[in-house]
Design an enzyme around this catalytic site. Structure first.
Site, PDB file in Angstrom:
ATOM      1  N   ASP A 120       0.394  -1.143  -0.353  1.00  0.00           N
ATOM      2  CA  ASP A 120      -0.145   0.196   0.597  1.00  0.00           C
ATOM      3  C   ASP A 120       0.574   1.436  -0.010  1.00  0.00           C
ATOM      4  O   ASP A 120       0.539   1.972   0.603  1.00  0.00           O
ATOM      5  CB  ASP A 120      -0.836  -0.512   0.958  1.00  0.00           C
ATOM      6  CG  ASP A 120      -0.496  -0.208   2.215  1.00  0.00           C
ATOM      7  OD1 ASP A 120       1.038  -0.498   2.781  1.00  0.00           O
ATOM      8  OD2 ASP A 120      -1.013   0.105   3.582  1.00  0.00           O
ATOM      9  N   HIS A 159      21.332   2.089 -21.355  1.00  0.00           N
ATOM     10  CA  HIS A 159      20.128   2.152 -19.551  1.00  0.00           C
ATOM     11  C   HIS A 159      20.757   1.861 -18.618  1.00  0.00           C
ATOM     12  O   HIS A 159      20.365   1.013 -17.750  1.00  0.00           O
ATOM     13  CB  HIS A 159      19.439   1.871 -20.230  1.00  0.00           C
ATOM     14  CG  HIS A 159      18.770   2.814 -21.329  1.00  0.00           C
ATOM     15  ND1 HIS A 159      17.780   2.277 -22.149  1.00  0.00           N
ATOM     16  CD2 HIS A 159      19.127   3.928 -21.882  1.00  0.00           C
ATOM     17  CE1 HIS A 159      17.283   2.967 -22.706  1.00  0.00           C
ATOM     18  NE2 HIS A 159      17.428   3.971 -23.125  1.00  0.00           N
ATOM     19  N   ASP A 218      24.810  10.301 -17.043  1.00  0.00           N
ATOM     20  CA  ASP A 218      24.510  10.870 -18.930  1.00  0.00           C
ATOM     21  C   ASP A 218      23.318  11.043 -17.316  1.00  0.00           C
ATOM     22  O   ASP A 218      22.489   9.853 -16.295  1.00  0.00           O
ATOM     23  CB  ASP A 218      23.663   9.852 -19.472  1.00  0.00           C
ATOM     24  CG  ASP A 218      21.967  10.562 -20.190  1.00  0.00           C
ATOM     25  OD1 ASP A 218      21.925  11.610 -19.358  1.00  0.00           O
ATOM     26  OD2 ASP A 218      21.905   9.962 -21.300  1.00  0.00           O
ATOM     27  N   ASP A 276      18.514  17.003 -19.628  1.00  0.00           N
ATOM     28  CA  ASP A 276      19.029  15.747 -20.046  1.00  0.00           C
ATOM     29  C   ASP A 276      20.247  15.656 -20.503  1.00  0.00           C
ATOM     30  O   ASP A 276      20.706  16.624 -21.858  1.00  0.00           O
ATOM     31  CB  ASP A 276      18.136  14.926 -21.185  1.00  0.00           C
ATOM     32  CG  ASP A 276      18.266  13.795 -21.990  1.00  0.00           C
ATOM     33  OD1 ASP A 276      19.686  13.198 -21.094  1.00  0.00           O
ATOM     34  OD2 ASP A 276      17.810  13.063 -22.865  1.00  0.00           O
ATOM     35  N   HIS A 287      21.874   3.922 -31.454  1.00  0.00           N
ATOM     36  CA  HIS A 287      20.651   4.786 -31.247  1.00  0.00           C
ATOM     37  C   HIS A 287      20.166   6.628 -31.938  1.00  0.00           C
ATOM     38  O   HIS A 287      21.348   7.366 -33.013  1.00  0.00           O
ATOM     39  CB  HIS A 287      20.556   5.111 -29.608  1.00  0.00           C
ATOM     40  CG  HIS A 287      22.197   6.558 -29.474  1.00  0.00           C
ATOM     41  ND1 HIS A 287      21.998   7.442 -29.367  1.00  0.00           N
ATOM     42  CD2 HIS A 287      23.101   5.601 -28.159  1.00  0.00           C
ATOM     43  CE1 HIS A 287      23.072   8.173 -29.257  1.00  0.00           C
ATOM     44  NE2 HIS A 287      23.793   6.922 -27.749  1.00  0.00           N
ATOM     45  N   HIS A 345      15.961  13.871 -29.595  1.00  0.00           N
ATOM     46  CA  HIS A 345      14.588  14.094 -29.537  1.00  0.00           C
ATOM     47  C   HIS A 345      14.285  15.687 -28.940  1.00  0.00           C
ATOM     48  O   HIS A 345      14.861  15.923 -28.008  1.00  0.00           O
ATOM     49  CB  HIS A 345      14.422  12.565 -28.297  1.00  0.00           C
ATOM     50  CG  HIS A 345      14.826  13.012 -26.653  1.00  0.00           C
ATOM     51  ND1 HIS A 345      14.840  13.843 -25.706  1.00  0.00           N
ATOM     52  CD2 HIS A 345      16.480  12.138 -27.046  1.00  0.00           C
ATOM     53  CE1 HIS A 345      15.639  13.629 -24.598  1.00  0.00           C
ATOM     54  NE2 HIS A 345      16.736  12.449 -25.455  1.00  0.00           N
ATOM     55  N   HIS A 353      11.333  12.305 -23.261  1.00  0.00           N
ATOM     56  CA  HIS A 353      11.450  12.221 -24.220  1.00  0.00           C
ATOM     57  C   HIS A 353      10.194  13.013 -24.925  1.00  0.00           C
ATOM     58  O   HIS A 353       9.472  12.425 -24.777  1.00  0.00           O
ATOM     59  CB  HIS A 353      11.538  10.739 -25.315  1.00  0.00           C
ATOM     60  CG  HIS A 353      12.689  10.430 -24.620  1.00  0.00           C
ATOM     61  ND1 HIS A 353      13.060   8.498 -24.404  1.00  0.00           N
ATOM     62  CD2 HIS A 353      13.603  11.048 -23.988  1.00  0.00           C
ATOM     63  CE1 HIS A 353      14.340   8.493 -24.284  1.00  0.00           C
ATOM     64  NE2 HIS A 353      14.872   9.130 -24.806  1.00  0.00           N
ATOM     65  N   GLU A 396      22.819  14.710 -29.394  1.00  0.00           N
ATOM     66  CA  GLU A 396      23.748  13.079 -28.604  1.00  0.00           C
ATOM     67  C   GLU A 396      24.582  12.155 -29.143  1.00  0.00           C
ATOM     68  O   GLU A 396      23.477  10.853 -29.325  1.00  0.00           O
ATOM     69  CB  GLU A 396      22.749  12.819 -27.281  1.00  0.00           C
ATOM     70  CG  GLU A 396      21.464  12.106 -28.134  1.00  0.00           C
ATOM     71  CD  GLU A 396      20.383  11.782 -26.186  1.00  0.00           C
ATOM     72  OE1 GLU A 396      21.146  10.672 -25.527  1.00  0.00           O
ATOM     73  OE2 GLU A 396      19.090  11.899 -26.508  1.00  0.00           O
ATOM     74  N   TYR A 408      30.133   3.152 -29.047  1.00  0.00           N
ATOM     75  CA  TYR A 408      29.952   1.895 -27.948  1.00  0.00           C
ATOM     76  C   TYR A 408      30.807   1.260 -28.714  1.00  0.00           C
ATOM     77  O   TYR A 408      30.394   0.287 -29.380  1.00  0.00           O
ATOM     78  CB  TYR A 408      28.749   1.708 -27.699  1.00  0.00           C
ATOM     79  CG  TYR A 408      27.933   3.240 -26.926  1.00  0.00           C
ATOM     80  CD1 TYR A 408      27.757   4.128 -25.938  1.00  0.00           C
ATOM     81  CD2 TYR A 408      27.509   3.636 -28.540  1.00  0.00           C
ATOM     82  CE1 TYR A 408      27.581   5.239 -25.734  1.00  0.00           C
ATOM     83  CE2 TYR A 408      26.192   5.510 -27.780  1.00  0.00           C
ATOM     84  CZ  TYR A 408      27.115   5.430 -26.841  1.00  0.00           C
ATOM     85  OH  TYR A 408      25.953   6.885 -26.738  1.00  0.00           O
ATOM     86  N   ARG A 434      29.393   9.225 -25.674  1.00  0.00           N
ATOM     87  CA  ARG A 434      28.282   9.835 -25.986  1.00  0.00           C
ATOM     88  C   ARG A 434      28.445  11.427 -24.671  1.00  0.00           C
ATOM     89  O   ARG A 434      29.106  11.877 -24.376  1.00  0.00           O
ATOM     90  CB  ARG A 434      26.642   9.335 -24.697  1.00  0.00           C
ATOM     91  CG  ARG A 434      25.975  10.650 -25.723  1.00  0.00           C
ATOM     92  CD  ARG A 434      24.349   9.753 -25.140  1.00  0.00           C
ATOM     93  NE  ARG A 434      24.264   9.008 -24.257  1.00  0.00           N
ATOM     94  CZ  ARG A 434      23.777   7.920 -23.657  1.00  0.00           C
ATOM     95  NH1 ARG A 434      24.972   6.862 -24.263  1.00  0.00           N
ATOM     96  NH2 ARG A 434      23.674   8.065 -21.575  1.00  0.00           N
ATOM     97  N   GLU A 449      26.066  15.084 -24.969  1.00  0.00           N
ATOM     98  CA  GLU A 449      24.547  15.283 -25.053  1.00  0.00           C
ATOM     99  C   GLU A 449      24.646  16.766 -24.618  1.00  0.00           C
ATOM    100  O   GLU A 449      24.871  16.660 -23.429  1.00  0.00           O
ATOM    101  CB  GLU A 449      23.249  14.166 -24.329  1.00  0.00           C
ATOM    102  CG  GLU A 449      21.987  15.117 -24.313  1.00  0.00           C
ATOM    103  CD  GLU A 449      21.090  13.867 -24.118  1.00  0.00           C
ATOM    104  OE1 GLU A 449      21.089  12.927 -23.001  1.00  0.00           O
ATOM    105  OE2 GLU A 449      19.992  13.554 -23.967  1.00  0.00           O
TER     106      GLU A 449
HETATM  107  N1  GLY Z   1      18.517  10.500 -20.860  1.00  0.00           N
HETATM  108  C1  GLY Z   1      17.303   9.263 -21.521  1.00  0.00           C
HETATM  109  C2  GLY Z   1      18.134  10.020 -22.693  1.00  0.00           C
HETATM  110  O1  GLY Z   1      19.159  10.459 -23.540  1.00  0.00           O
HETATM  111  O2  GLY Z   1      17.454  10.396 -24.196  1.00  0.00           O
HETATM  112 MN    MN Z   2      20.470  11.154 -21.729  1.00  0.00          MN
HETATM  113 MN    MN Z   3      18.473  12.423 -24.288  1.00  0.00          MN
END
Ligand code: GLY
Ligand code: MN
Ligand code: MN
Length: 436
Positions: A34, A238, A255, A266, A345, A349, A356, A380, A384, A408, A410
């Site tokens: 709960d 992730h 990230d 982000d 990827h 976005h 997103h 971004e 890898y 990466r 971003e």
């Molecule tokens: N941290 C999520 C992305 O970069 O889309």
């Molecule tokens: Mn990110």
């Molecule tokens: Mn992102």
């Protein structure tokens, strides 16, 4: 002057004409038994009302003679409020949220039909709550079955989510203020993380320090699970375990960003834990940074949405060929999607109330919609090289020194009439600054 939320509702009402739009709040989500997760309002509901409680419904009925904005909310209940917190209640909701009429959510079935029966369409997004979906469908079907007696009523249901995607794609000044604040806090956390990272430290120590700053500065917390990935963990897109002890020679990919009044930052940076890139890390870092610079430059008002990804993909693929990690004609490699083994990827976005974020990307003829001033987008690119990388047929074998490198970079970018504005520029990314 209309307040911010009234202006947004006005824009929806202009789009729906003689329709009625219905938006439901987010539900409470059980964590275990709960115990509930902290409440997180539905982004569309919040965007249109600023109302931050569950069990609420907002109705926009521009054609209704008397009430154009109607709220259904939880009534005051001193005993329940003692357990689970303050409720705005019916009277205050009318006063503070600008509704023409407010009812208890318990009376939804009684009052909803009068706002639907004169509409020509119902705008509603069928969400995850199937019970509520059925309830709304039931109302619609009831009205439809008696349409012949009235000659009015919604003859179709259109998706309210699509309306909102169109509106939320362009950020208004109040949204940009919140985004800038989320980004400023996240930038501070990234800069602290870089100062703190060292061989022997654990990934979670960095995560803890960043999230401490998020809360300390008034953010809700992380916008998404923070990724603090050292060494080959950076090759897991992730990775959120954040348990490893960092070693000299590792890169650290972070990230992480915070949510401020539901607006999200982000940001990703990658740097050497001991302040020195290896030769291979340096070459790949320079390549990702170059791809990112070029991709940012492609975020222009009027440029089709896919262009920045194409630019990043081409730059990375050319670089991978030069470094001997891929072999072949760049065009062919891209066409055959061979670059995806190292860059799997997208390049970015939309960003806003959702990480997103809302925004339709293509037209019906499959062409890409252009960027417009007021869009906020992440840029971004990354590379890898999995520790277990096996070259495909015709591709070169690679030296072990390349393996386990994940990079990466971003940034969050606002499209302005004069070009891209990098909102995250308070976090350095030049190679020299990463080696500081
Ligand atoms: N941290 C999520 C992305 O970069 O889309
Ligand atoms: Mn990110
Ligand atoms: Mn992102």
């Amino acid at each position: 002057m209309l307040d911010l939320y009234a202006q947004r509702r006005q824009r929806v009402m202009a789009l729906i004409g003689n329709g009625t739009a219905l938006f439901a709040s987010a539900p409470l989500v059980v964590m275990h038994n709960d115990v509930e997760h902290p409440f997180r309002q539905d982004s569309n509901f919040y965007y249109l009302t600023g109302f931050n409680e569950p069990q609420a419904v907002a109705v926009l009925a521009p054609h209704h003679g008397e009430h154009r904005f109607i709220l259904f909310v939880r009534p005051k209940d001193p005993e329940k409020e003692t357990w689970s917190g303050y409720r705005v209640g019916v009277d205050q909701a009318r006063e503070h949220y600008g509704a023409d009429q407010v009812y208890s959510i318990a009376d939804l079935d009684e009052h909803l039909p009068k706002y639907l029966e004169t509409a020509d369409r119902l705008y509603y997004h069928f969400g995850h709550n199937q019970v509520f979906n059925q309830r709304i469908l039931h109302h619609w079907q009831n009205l439809l079955s008696s349409y012949h007696k009235r000659g009015t009523g919604p003859v179709a249901i259109e998706d309210a989510g699509l309306l909102m995607q169109t509106l939320r794609r362009i950020k208004d000044p109040a949204e940009l203020d919140n985004l800038r604040r989320a980004i400023a806090i996240s930038a501070q956390a990234h800069n602290q993380a870089r100062a703190m990272a060292a061989p022997g430290r654990y990934e979670y120590e960095i995560q803890a320090e960043m999230e401490r700053i998020f809360r300390l500065e008034g953010a809700l917390g992380p916008a998404y699970p923070s990724i603090v990935a050292s060494g080959e963990n950076a090759c897991i897109l992730h990775y959120i375990e954040n348990r490893r002890q960092m070693q000299a020679g590792d890169l650290l990919l972070i990230d992480a960003g915070c949510a401020y009044y539901y607006y999200n930052a982000d940001i990703t940076r990658t740097f050497p834990v001991n302040g020195r890139f290896t030769a291979e890390q340096r070459l790949l870092y320079d390549l990702v940074l170059e791809a990112q610079h070029r991709a940012i430059a492609a975020v222009q008002p009027g440029a089709p949405f896919n262009q920045f990804h194409d630019v990043a993909t081409r730059t990375l693929t050319e670089g991978l060929v030069e470094l001997g990690l891929l072999r072949g004609e760049v065009d062919t490699l891209i066409e055959e999607k061979q670059h995806k083994v190292f860059f799997m990827h997208g390049t970015g976005h939309f960003l806003g109330l959702d990480v997103h974020d809302a925004g339709i990307l293509r037209n019906a003829d499959k062409s890409w919609k252009p960027f417009e001033s007021g869009n906020v987008v992440t840029v971004e690119p990354g590379l890898y090289i999995s520790p277990t990388y096996e070259p495909a047929a015709g591709q070169p074998t690679i030296d072990d020194r390349w393996r386990g490198i994940g990079i990466r970079i971003e940034d969050d970018v606002l499209v302005t009439p004069t070009g891209p504005e990098v909102l995250t520029s308070a976090v350095p990314k030049s190679r020299a600054e990463m080696e500081d």
